[in-house]
Each structure stands twice: as C-alpha cells, then as structure tokens.
Write an enzyme that holds these catalytic residues in place. Structure first.
Site, PDB file in Angstrom:
ATOM      1  N   GLY A  88      32.584  34.880 -67.287  1.00  0.00           N
ATOM      2  CA  GLY A  88      32.351  36.012 -66.400  1.00  0.00           C
ATOM      3  C   GLY A  88      31.140  35.792 -65.516  1.00  0.00           C
ATOM      4  O   GLY A  88      30.651  34.676 -65.370  1.00  0.00           O
ATOM      5  N   ASN A  89      30.667  36.863 -64.916  1.00  0.00           N
ATOM      6  CA  ASN A  89      29.480  36.786 -64.062  1.00  0.00           C
ATOM      7  C   ASN A  89      28.671  38.072 -64.209  1.00  0.00           C
ATOM      8  O   ASN A  89      29.046  38.980 -64.953  1.00  0.00           O
ATOM      9  CB  ASN A  89      29.878  36.535 -62.605  1.00  0.00           C
ATOM     10  CG  ASN A  89      30.812  37.595 -62.066  1.00  0.00           C
ATOM     11  OD1 ASN A  89      30.445  38.764 -61.931  1.00  0.00           O
ATOM     12  ND2 ASN A  89      32.039  37.200 -61.756  1.00  0.00           N
ATOM     13  N   ARG A  90      27.560  38.163 -63.492  1.00  0.00           N
ATOM     14  CA  ARG A  90      26.610  39.252 -63.674  1.00  0.00           C
ATOM     15  C   ARG A  90      26.882  40.482 -62.792  1.00  0.00           C
ATOM     16  O   ARG A  90      26.104  41.424 -62.803  1.00  0.00           O
ATOM     17  CB  ARG A  90      25.186  38.762 -63.372  1.00  0.00           C
ATOM     18  CG  ARG A  90      24.690  37.671 -64.284  1.00  0.00           C
ATOM     19  CD  ARG A  90      23.282  37.246 -63.872  1.00  0.00           C
ATOM     20  NE  ARG A  90      22.783  36.140 -64.666  1.00  0.00           N
ATOM     21  CZ  ARG A  90      22.147  36.273 -65.821  1.00  0.00           C
ATOM     22  NH1 ARG A  90      21.938  37.469 -66.311  1.00  0.00           N
ATOM     23  NH2 ARG A  90      21.719  35.206 -66.476  1.00  0.00           N
ATOM     24  N   SER A  91      27.950  40.490 -62.032  1.00  0.00           N
ATOM     25  CA  SER A  91      28.176  41.588 -61.094  1.00  0.00           C
ATOM     26  C   SER A  91      28.317  42.926 -61.821  1.00  0.00           C
ATOM     27  O   SER A  91      29.070  43.057 -62.787  1.00  0.00           O
ATOM     28  CB  SER A  91      29.428  41.337 -60.263  1.00  0.00           C
ATOM     29  OG  SER A  91      29.662  42.415 -59.385  1.00  0.00           O
TER      30      SER A  91
ATOM     31  N   ALA B 190      32.902  40.143 -57.326  1.00  0.00           N
ATOM     32  CA  ALA B 190      32.585  38.746 -57.632  1.00  0.00           C
ATOM     33  C   ALA B 190      33.769  38.183 -58.421  1.00  0.00           C
ATOM     34  O   ALA B 190      33.920  38.446 -59.607  1.00  0.00           O
ATOM     35  CB  ALA B 190      31.298  38.658 -58.444  1.00  0.00           C
TER      36      ALA B 190
END
Length: 410
Positions: A215-218, A282
C-alpha cells in the site's frame, strides 16, 4: 457575498416534516455556536417531530410556520431577502416538489421564493421515494436553477428499512452549510451546477495474503476536499474512495474500493457520463503476481520467498483515451503526480505521457502532504501554462483545481 455583521451571517434553517428532524437540532447548535444567527422555519408537520419550544430555545429566535404571524414585518418576503443562506433539512419529497413548482402555502415555501442567496436542500426520505422519477425530476429542476441538492446518505432509515435516503450526519451538514456560505453569492457559488464529476481518493492496497498488502501513505484528505468543494459549487459528485477512514462528504455518491483493479472498474463506470474526472488517488503501480489464500508463515532460519510484482492498469491513461475517442463526451481530465525529487521535471514528463488536461504536481514524503491538513502544488496544463498554488488548506487547492476545470468545460 456573505453578510458580515456583529451578529454573524444570517441563516434560515428550514425544517421539513420527517423523522430526521431530530438531527437538525445538532446542526442548529453547531451553527449558533460558530457565530451564525439562525432563524428556524419549520413546516407544520415538522413540529410533530420537534416542537416549537426546542427550536426557539436553541436558536434564540421566534419560530412560526405561518405567514400570518407578525404580518406588519412581512416575514414571507423580508426573511428571504435578508438571508445569507437558506438550508433546508430534512427536505422531504413534498418540500422538494413544492420548491420545484413554486408552490407557496406556508412561511418556508414563501421564503424559498424570495431568497436571493445560496439555497441548499438536504433530502431525507425512503429509498423508493428518492428514486421515484417525480422526485428525481424535481431535484434536476432545482439544480438547474442553481440550488444545491445534497445526495442523501446510505444507511438505516425508519423501521427496519435501509438504503439511500438517510439524512447525512450533523457534522457533514454543517460542513455543507459552511462551504455554501464561503462561496458567497449564488452566481459564483455554483459554477458546477448540472455537472457530473468523478473524483478518486485514498490509496489502493494490493493483497499479498489475507492479512498483508502492498500500500501507500495516502489518507484521502485531498480527494475528499475536492469532492466537498465540488458539491458546494453545485456538482453531482461520484467519489471513488480506496481505503479511506473519513466521513463521507454530505451529498457525494461514495463508491468504496480496495485495489487498483477495483478502482479501475469503478472509475471507468462512473466516468461514462462525467463532465470531469479528477484522479487524486494514489494508485499502486504494481501488485503481487499471485495471491496466497492462507497467511504466509515465517520459517525459522529460512529466507522468505520473493514477491514477484506485475504492473497494474494505468487508470488515468485509460480515462484520457476514452475521453479522446471519436464521438466521446467532452471531458476535462485531471491527474495528480506525487513526486519525491525533480518534482516539476517529473511532473511535465508525466503530463506529456498521460495526455490529461491538467496535472497537479506536489512533493510528498513522510511529513509532506500525506495525512497533513495543508498542501502546496503546481498545476500544469496541456497548453504549457503552470499555476503555482502556495501552501494552504487542501480545500483551497481543491477550489483552484475546480476553477481551472470550470474554465475548460463546454
């Protein structure tokens, strides 16, 4: 322009005859405690749910349903003329029909005809009533005239019923009222009226096994700001949200998704009749090539098996191609570029590669943009122009984006 007096902006709070009227008490409290002067105008049936003493005590203003009270002050004309905002909640099917057809049989419906300020309706009713062609035609009429009609929320209704038709929570209603006031006069408040816009938000997650993902930090904050500001400007908003822990913006049609492939399906479906698509999410560029049905166990002394990645679909590029196809509906397509280095150069390359109309480029990192309440960006356009947006609230950036989109709509 919003009236600024020692008593604050003047809000007329119309209350329809629905069980959701109890939620409006909390909206009234939030408005008065934030410095707004509020006059409550209930319908006769609204007083069956919440009585006149409650409205009067919470607002500090007289409450009446009739045009015959205090006749010398001509309230059915003066109230609407002096208001900065008229906010109707819950707006029943009956109230929407009367407003659309200009029927004036009580103080509230008379006031709606005399108001020259922003008017917001927050409908609440059973799903079947909301979906009925008559109600939808009335909503379309009101929106064409410049009124904001918030999409109802999905959830528990009266009795055992659930579905679309629930009045959004007071916090969301208060935010919608505040934004309508902030936009000012009606001719500038709703420049997206009659437009359908699609916004993506959050960050996709690509599953590895039942408990792990890439995943990502969005956080989704910027996408949600774009949705809220579009709603305040009169748009019908479809918000495709990936893994976001935020309250739904009042009025948006929220489509929850998890992975990039799920987002692709939802965005392409919603974009079919959209006037603008803003891809603020994102989206993971890659996903694991395989998925383990059971949790991957750690084996003592053994190296973990490598995770092979494959490329995800390029949603922005697909939206652009579809919008440029022969005979396609004219659309304004906006992309986002989150960069950690060579921000502008990478942004220009992405704009050329994707072919979108606008690209919002910002620098990201562990303490920049993701999860923060503010943002700074440069908005690049296909014609070579660049708009520098200094650091400020994500709502402020969202309004600049919609300014540029609105100027490109035909």
């Amino acid at each position: 322009m919003t009236t600024t007096t020692d008593e604050g902006p003047r809000v007329l709070l119309g209350v329809g005859g629905g069980i959701a009227a109890y939620k409006v008490c909390e909206l009234l409290r939030r408005l008065t405690e934030s410095g707004h002067r509020v006059r409550v105008i209930p319908t006769r049936d609204a007083l069956r749910f919440v009585g006149e003493p409650t409205w009067a005590a919470l607002s500090g203003e007289p409450v009446t349903t009739e045009v015959w009270s205090d006749v010398a002050q001509v309230p059915h004309v003066r109230l609407g003329q002096g208001a900065d905002l008229v906010f109707v909640a819950p707006a029943t099917a009956d109230l929407l029909a009367k407003a659309a057809h200009g029927i004036a049989d009580d103080l509230l419906t008379n006031t709606l005809l005399t108001a020259r300020c922003p008017v917001v309706f927050a409908p609440a009713m059973h799903t079947e009533m909301w979906e009925h062609p008559a109600t939808q035609a009335n909503v379309a009429t009101l929106r064409e005239r410049g009124c904001v009609v918030i999409e109802p929320a999905v959830g528990r209704l009266t009795g055992a019923d659930s579905g679309k038709g629930r009045l959004p929570d007071p916090e969301a209603l208060f935010d919608a009222a505040r934004r309508a006031l902030a936009r000012g006069a009606p001719n500038t408040a709703r420049d997206l009226t009659g437009r359908h816009v699609v916004v993506s938000a959050g960050g996709t997650r690509e599953p590895i096994d039942p408990v792990r993902f890439i995943g990502n930090r969005s956080s989704g904050l910027q996408g949600y700001a774009l949705a809220r500001t579009a709603l305040a400007r009169g748009a019908r908003v479809t918000l495709v949200a990936a893994n976001v822990a935020l309250p739904d913006p009042a009025g948006a049609d929220v489509v929850p998704v998890g992975s990039a492939r799920e987002m692709r399906e939802a965005v392409l479906k919603a974009a079919a009749d959209a006037d603008a698509v803003v891809m603020a999410a994102a989206v993971a560029d890659f996903r694991p090539s395989g998925y383990e049905d059971m949790k991957i166990k750690k084996t003592a002394g053994a190296e973990p098996a490598p995770i092979r990645l494959v490329e995800n679909p390029d949603i922005l590029a697909e939206v652009v191609r579809a919008s440029r196809a022969v005979g396609a509906r004219h659309q304004v397509v906006v992309g986002f570029a989150a960069e950690t280095n060579d921000v502008l150069e990478n942004g220009r390359q992405k704009l050329a590669r994707k072919g979108c109309d606008l690209l919002v480029v910002n620098e990201v990192g562990e303490r920049l943009t993701f999860g923060a309440p503010d943002n700074a960006a440069v908005i690049l356009s296909a014609d070579g122009a660049a708009v520098d947006v200094p650091r400020g609230s994500k709502d402020a950036l969202a309004d600049v984006v919609w300014d540029l989109v609105a100027a490109r709509l035909v």
